[in-house]
Every structure is written in structure tokens, then in C-alpha cells.
Write a protein that holds these residues in place. Structure first.
Motif, mmCIF file in Angstrom:
data_model
loop_
_atom_site.group_PDB
_atom_site.id
_atom_site.type_symbol
_atom_site.label_atom_id
_atom_site.label_comp_id
_atom_site.label_asym_id
_atom_site.label_seq_id
_atom_site.Cartn_x
_atom_site.Cartn_y
_atom_site.Cartn_z
ATOM 1 N N LEU A 38 0.818 -1.203 0.000
ATOM 2 C CA LEU A 38 0.000 0.000 0.000
ATOM 3 C C LEU A 38 0.862 1.268 0.000
ATOM 4 N N ARG A 39 1.956 1.249 0.749
ATOM 5 C CA ARG A 39 2.853 2.408 0.739
ATOM 6 C C ARG A 39 3.406 2.663 -0.656
ATOM 7 N N ALA A 40 3.728 1.562 -1.350
ATOM 8 C CA ALA A 40 4.252 1.701 -2.712
ATOM 9 C C ALA A 40 3.218 2.327 -3.637
ATOM 10 N N GLN A 41 1.954 2.203 -3.265
ATOM 11 C CA GLN A 41 0.880 2.797 -4.066
ATOM 12 C C GLN A 41 0.536 4.216 -3.609
ATOM 13 N N GLY A 42 1.254 4.704 -2.600
ATOM 14 C CA GLY A 42 1.027 6.056 -2.123
ATOM 15 C C GLY A 42 0.022 6.174 -0.994
ATOM 16 N N VAL A 43 -0.453 5.057 -0.463
ATOM 17 C CA VAL A 43 -1.412 5.090 0.644
ATOM 18 C C VAL A 43 -0.663 5.414 1.937
ATOM 19 N N LYS A 44 -1.226 6.249 2.790
ATOM 20 C CA LYS A 44 -0.554 6.602 4.036
ATOM 21 C C LYS A 44 -1.573 7.005 5.102
ATOM 22 N N GLY A 45 -1.061 7.271 6.299
ATOM 23 C CA GLY A 45 -1.905 7.735 7.389
ATOM 24 C C GLY A 45 -2.918 6.713 7.872
ATOM 25 N N ALA A 46 -4.080 7.215 8.289
ATOM 26 C CA ALA A 46 -5.124 6.347 8.842
ATOM 27 C C ALA A 46 -5.623 5.348 7.810
ATOM 28 N N ASP A 47 -5.666 5.760 6.535
ATOM 29 C CA ASP A 47 -6.123 4.850 5.483
ATOM 30 C C ASP A 47 -5.195 3.651 5.373
ATOM 31 N N LEU A 48 -3.888 3.894 5.494
ATOM 32 C CA LEU A 48 -2.906 2.805 5.469
ATOM 33 C C LEU A 48 -3.143 1.841 6.619
ATOM 34 N N GLU A 49 -3.395 2.386 7.797
ATOM 35 C CA GLU A 49 -3.639 1.548 8.974
ATOM 36 C C GLU A 49 -4.907 0.715 8.804
ATOM 37 N N HIS A 50 -5.987 1.347 8.359
ATOM 38 C CA HIS A 50 -7.258 0.636 8.230
ATOM 39 C C HIS A 50 -7.163 -0.496 7.211
ATOM 40 N N ARG A 51 -6.579 -0.212 6.059
ATOM 41 C CA ARG A 51 -6.532 -1.213 4.988
ATOM 42 C C ARG A 51 -5.558 -2.347 5.300
ATOM 43 N N SER A 52 -4.459 -2.032 5.940
ATOM 44 C CA SER A 52 -3.503 -3.096 6.283
ATOM 45 C C SER A 52 -4.042 -3.964 7.419
ATOM 46 N N ARG A 53 -4.821 -3.377 8.322
ATOM 47 C CA ARG A 53 -5.439 -4.194 9.369
ATOM 48 C C ARG A 53 -6.449 -5.168 8.784
ATOM 49 N N GLU A 54 -7.125 -4.760 7.721
ATOM 50 C CA GLU A 54 -8.045 -5.686 7.073
ATOM 51 C C GLU A 54 -7.317 -6.928 6.590
ATOM 52 N N ALA A 55 -6.115 -6.733 6.037
ATOM 53 C CA ALA A 55 -5.320 -7.884 5.591
ATOM 54 C C ALA A 55 -4.945 -8.760 6.777
ATOM 55 N N GLY A 56 -4.641 -8.145 7.915
ATOM 56 C CA GLY A 56 -4.323 -8.918 9.114
ATOM 57 C C GLY A 56 -5.498 -9.728 9.597
ATOM 58 N N ARG A 57 -6.687 -9.128 9.538
ATOM 59 C CA ARG A 57 -7.887 -9.867 9.954
ATOM 60 C C ARG A 57 -8.156 -11.038 9.025
ATOM 61 N N GLU A 58 -8.051 -10.793 7.731
ATOM 62 C CA GLU A 58 -8.294 -11.863 6.768
ATOM 63 C C GLU A 58 -7.373 -13.046 7.015
ATOM 64 N N ALA A 59 -6.097 -12.782 7.254
ATOM 65 C CA ALA A 59 -5.136 -13.866 7.475
ATOM 66 C C ALA A 59 -5.434 -14.614 8.771
ATOM 67 N N THR A 60 -5.797 -13.878 9.813
ATOM 68 C CA THR A 60 -6.120 -14.519 11.092
ATOM 69 C C THR A 60 -7.352 -15.403 10.961
ATOM 70 N N LEU A 61 -8.399 -14.890 10.362
ATOM 71 C CA LEU A 61 -9.636 -15.648 10.194
ATOM 72 C C LEU A 61 -9.410 -16.890 9.343
ATOM 73 N N ALA A 62 -8.685 -16.728 8.237
ATOM 74 C CA ALA A 62 -8.431 -17.871 7.338
ATOM 75 C C ALA A 62 -7.574 -18.923 8.018
ATOM 76 N N THR A 63 -6.598 -18.482 8.807
ATOM 77 C CA THR A 63 -5.716 -19.428 9.501
ATOM 78 C C THR A 63 -6.484 -20.233 10.533
ATOM 79 N N VAL A 64 -7.323 -19.581 11.320
ATOM 80 C CA VAL A 64 -8.117 -20.292 12.325
ATOM 81 C C VAL A 64 -9.106 -21.232 11.645
ATOM 82 N N GLN A 65 -9.717 -20.786 10.563
ATOM 83 C CA GLN A 65 -10.704 -21.607 9.870
ATOM 84 C C GLN A 65 -10.077 -22.881 9.322
ATOM 85 N N GLN A 66 -8.896 -22.781 8.723
ATOM 86 C CA GLN A 66 -8.268 -23.976 8.172
ATOM 87 C C GLN A 66 -7.667 -24.853 9.276
#
Length: 522
Positions: A174-202
Motif C-alpha cells: 500500500l505504501r508503494a501505491q502512495g497510501v498513508k496515514g489512517a487509510d494505510l492503517e485501516h486497509r492493512s489491518r483488514e489484511a491482518g484480519r483476513e489472514a487470522t480468520l483464514a488461519t483459524v478456519q483452516q
């Protein structure tokens, strides 16, 4: 460089409930009147007014996430209308926008060092299974250091690290795409949630329907609303790392002490494993207090609790609070039991101390407890249907293990052999995230029946010999075995009725913690 004073001001501002106006008292009074009228009629449907209130008050201003969308396609099949809810406790010293919490607050109230510690580890992962008939809730705590395969082809790590690993990957992109600040935090946390949920599910082999995420600040704020909370310790403890300093027996804790109570691991015989029992006991104590003091039907008290929820808790965007209130009366009523999933031992991997786990055993235990399969955990499970298929004797089934779970192919081969299929080759295969069933000439019907038990489609394969079916077990594989016949509500079982084989009480890590009061723990 971040402006520390401005960051602290923003963090303090986020502690104020959203959506309030000092000049809005008449509007609030009118809203309260409407709520009171609707609560009267809603009481016919619910045991308290929490459903209507939650739906109209909490849904306005909730922090929601669409992370579950990424899991829908590859999720194990749902067998009934039960709900699997994952509670995620994030060990983060930052606010929702990624700003550091005030240093003094972190050190003095949270007793959590600094914002540089903890990162984005999920130190609490609890799956709660809520049956469709409103029966007893069964919950499973996943020890944070379990060494498992992280979803997305990220290799093996501690399960708590799935969130932080995926978040860091997303941040770089996201940084490479120019995303920063709160938007960077929100979108990267979504990726963290997805990985956590998928890992527990499998890892557990069950679909996750909903989730709720809270960080250290959120836990503190919730504890502040409901304090004091009564807990019970079997022996006195003192730990300088967490700040825990408590005598044995019953005692009332304020918010700061409550956080120390659930975070302590140093000085406990079982370390992190004992800490899971602390977390379970605290949830039981809070729920017991909310029920005994009538909070679920008190609008004023509910407002304070839900204001915190709207500020500090993230839930999935498909969660209908009203439906959930109807379905989970036993959760708020205290009819629930917590188990800590077992480990196979301790080891060092990549320079870190980890818990070794047997994924096949863990999945079998969880699925047996929630009625997804009837066999006892130490017995091989059979594909859907107990009668041997007519073409079983003429079909050879080869089973390849691409799941990484030791012994998985052998166990599945025995299950299929028990149904009358000929035993073929049993071997390991390169890691795969999906389970597949491929058949050779003349084995299409048998392949379809076998594939249905895994919730996948059978496909023809030129490289599979005639009369053979090749089953390749992917990471997190599970079977869509039929749910057992329901048990009668009382008295002896009716003739012909079946029930899940009992799971031994010592199959889990330590004793179960039962809700409905103030359990005493180490």
C-alpha cells in the motif's frame, strides 16, 4: 516525524463516544421514549430488550470489517444454522488509526511497556460455537504460540503472528501505491484480519460466521464500564511484568487490575496455557455480573457498554445484532463451557519457543464437540453415509497428504477402507491449500460420493489409473459428515437415536471453565 502531542490528543479524543451532541438532549429524550415503547413489544420475542436496543443503537456508528468475505469461497460447508463466533484480542498499543496511545497511559494504566511492544499479535483467539436451538455454548481457546500453517502460503509460524505478518505485507504494498496515514492503517489491518480468520478456519476445519476484535485499550474501556469485576484465584500471585499482584480467593478488580489479571503468564505453572483459563474465567465473571445486575435490560447501563463497543470493537459487517440476540440467549445467560485446545509439546522453531500441535487431532476434537462428526476423536471418521457404496469393492482409493498434518493420509485411507473401498497408495505430496478428488476411467460415481464428503467436486484425471480415485488432502481439510441425530431433551435416549461419542474431559489442556458464576482459576 509524528507530533506526539497531537497523537495523544487524537487518542484521548477517541475515548469520547462517537455521535453525541451536547445540544441533543431533547432528541435523546424522544429517542429514549421510542426505545421504551418498542422494548415493550420486543419483550415478546426476547428475554430482554437488548435485541431491539442493540440493533438500532449499536448498528449506528459501529466499526465494521468485510474481512470475512475473503473466506466465504473456501470455507468448510455449513451443516446447520449454528453460529461460530471468533473473538480476537489484539495486543496492540495503538488506536484505530495507528497512533501511539499516550505513553503514561500505556505504562501506568495498561502496565504494558511501550507502543513498540506487542506489535499486532493476537494474544487471544476464542472460537465460540452457538448451536441453532439455543443450547449450551461451547468455546475453544487457541493457545497463542501454537505453531501452525499461516493461510496464504506464508509458511509455519505462531498462530498469533498471522495478523502482524499479513498486515506488514499489506503495508509495504500500500505504501508503494502512495497510501498513508489512517487509510494505510485501516486497509492493512483488514489484511491482518483476513489472514487470522483464514488461519483459524483452516486449522479448526469449521466455518467462521462472525468475529469481534478488541485491542488493549478496548479491553480496558470495557472493564472500566463494568468494574468492579469479581474474580477468584486458587493461590496468591505477583508478577512485575503484567502488574498482577493479587491474594488468593474472591476479590473485586478495577479496570487496570482486570487487564493485569488476564495478561499474566509469568509465575503461572502453565504459563500461556494457564493465561487462557484466566481469560475464560474473566468472561464468565463479566457475563455473570451483567446478568445478575440486570444490565441486559437496563437502557442506561447498556448505553455505556455499547458506546465503548462502538469506539473500540471491530465486528464483521454481516453481523445482525437482533438475530444474534435471539439465537444466543444462553451466551448472555451463562450456559457456556470453555476448553483450551491441546498441544503436543514444546519446541524451538526459527529461534522461538512454540507449541507443537496435531492439527488432525485438534480438528477432530472441535468437530466432535460441536456435532460435525459422530466418531470419538481417536477413531477414524468416515465419509458421509455409513453403508458401503455398491461400487466400493471395485474402486481403489489413493490418498496423498498435502496438508502438512502428520498421519493424515493414513487416517483417511483407513476411513475409506472401512467403507469397503480398496486401499491404494498412501503418500505425501507437495503442500496444497485445497483438497481435491480426481478419478480414472470407470471410477466417476465412486469419486463423486467421496468428493461430496469433503465438500468438493470430483474431476477426471488422465494420470489416474482406471478404477482408481486419487484424494489429495489440502491444508485444513475437513469432511462434510452428516450431523448426528438430535438427542432427546430429557430422559433416556430414544431407540434408534444416536449422539456424538463423548469426548474425554482430559482431551483438552487443563480443566474446562464453565460460565454462570465466578470460577476459581490459577
Amino acid at each position: 516525524m509524528r507530533d506526539r502531542h497531537r497523537s495523544a490528543d487524537r487518542a484521548q479524543a477517541r475515548r469520547e463516544p462517537r455521535g453525541r451532541s451536547r445540544a441533543g438532549r431533547p432528541a435523546r429524550a424522544a429517542a429514549a421514549a421510542r426505545i421504551a415503547v418498542c422494548l415493550t413489544s420486543a419483550a415478546v420475542m426476547l428475554t430482554s430488550g437488548v435485541g431491539w436496543f442493540a440493533y438500532h443503537w449499536v448498528n449506528n456508528g459501529l466499526i465494521t470489517s468485510s474481512a470475512l468475505d475473503a473466506l466465504r469461497k473456501g470455507a468448510p460447508p455449513k451443516l446447520d444454522d449454528s453460529v461460530n463466533l471468533l473473538l480476537i484480542g489484539l495486543d496492540s498499543r495503538k488506536d484505530m488509526d495507528g497512533n501511539d496511545l499516550p505513553k503514561e497511559f500505556v505504562q501506568q494504566e495498561l502496565h504494558a511497556g511501550s507502543s513498540d511492544i506487542g506489535g499486532y499479535n493476537t494474544n487471544t483467539l476464542i472460537l465460540m460455537h452457538i448451536p441453532p436451538d439455543g443450547g449450551k455454548v461451547t468455546a475453544f481457546s487457541i493457545p497463542r504460540d501454537d505453531y501452525v500453517e499461516i493461510a496464504g502460503g506464508r509458511g509455519e509460524h505462531k498462530i498469533k503472528e498471522a495478523y502482524g505478518i499479513a498486515k506488514a505485507e499489506a503495508e509495504d504494498k500500500l505504501r508503494a501505491q502512495g497510501v498513508k496515514g489512517a487509510d494505510l492503517e485501516h486497509r492493512s489491518r483488514e489484511a491482518g484480519r483476513e489472514a487470522t480468520l483464514a488461519t483459524v478456519q483452516q486449522f479448526l476445519g469449521v466455518p467462521i460466521d462472525h468475529f469481534a476484535e478488541v485491542n488493549l485499550l478496548g479491553f480496558y474501556d470495557i472493564a472500566k464500564v463494568v468494574e468492579p469485576v469479581q474474580v477468584c484465584l486458587k493461590k496468591p500471585v505477583r508478577d512485575r511484568y503484567s502488574g498482577a499482584d493479587f491474594p488468593a480467593g474472591l476479590q473485586d478488580l478495577n479496570a487496570r487490575q482486570a487487564l493485569a489479571f488476564v495478561r499474566q503468564r509469568h509465575g503461572l505453572t502453565g504459563g500461556d496455557l494457564d493465561r487462557t483459563h484466566r481469560q475464560q474465567a474473566f468472561i464468565s465473571s463479566v457475563t455473570h455480573k451483567l446478568k445478575s445486575q440486570g444490565v441486559w435490560s437496563d437502557l442506561g447501563k447498556l448505553q455505556g457498554l455499547f458506546d465503548v463497543v462502538k469506539k473500540d470493537v471491530v465486528i464483521d459487517d454481516r453481523w445482525n445484532i437482533l438475530d444474534f440476540a435471539r439465537q444466543a440467549p444462553n451466551l448472555t445467560g451463562g450456559n457456556a463451557e470453555f476448553h483450551t485446545l491441546p498441544i503436543a509439546g514444546f519446541a524451538t522453531r526459527k529461534g522461538e519457543d512454540v507449541n507443537l500441535v496435531d492439527p488432525v487431532k485438534v480438528r477432530s476434537l472441535v468437530q466432535a464437540m460441536i456435532g460435525r462428526q459422530a466418531p470419538a476423536p481417536d477413531q477414524p471418521s468416515a465419509p458421509a453415509g455409513s453403508a458401503a457404496p455398491a461400487d466400493a469393492g471395485s474402486t481403489t482409493v489413493d490418498v496423498h497428504n498435502a496438508s502438512g498434518a502428520v498421519g493424515a493420509a493414513g487416517a483417511e485411507s483407513k476411513s475409506l477402507s472401512a467403507l469397503g473401498y480398496r486401499t491404494g497408495q498412501v503418500a505425501n505430496a507437495p503442500s496444497s491449500h485445497t483438497t481435491s478428488v480426481v478419478y480414472g476411467k470407470g471410477a466417476e460415481e465412486a469419486a463423486r460420493k467421496i468428493a461430496a464428503s469433503y465438500g468438493v467436486n470430483a474431476v477426471p484425471g488422465a494420470g489416474v489409473p482406471a478404477g482408481h480415485v486419487l484424494v489429495t488432502l489440502g491444508i485444513g481439510f475437513t469432511k462434510a459428515a452428516p450431523a448426528p441425530s438430535p438427542r432427546p431433551s430429557g430422559g433416556d435416549a430414544k431407540p434408534g437415536a444416536s449422539a456424538p461419542s463423548p469426548v474425554p474431559s482430559d482431551a483438552f489442556q487443563g480443566e474446562a471453565v464453565k460460565m454462570g458464576g465466578v470460577p476459581c482459576v490459577d
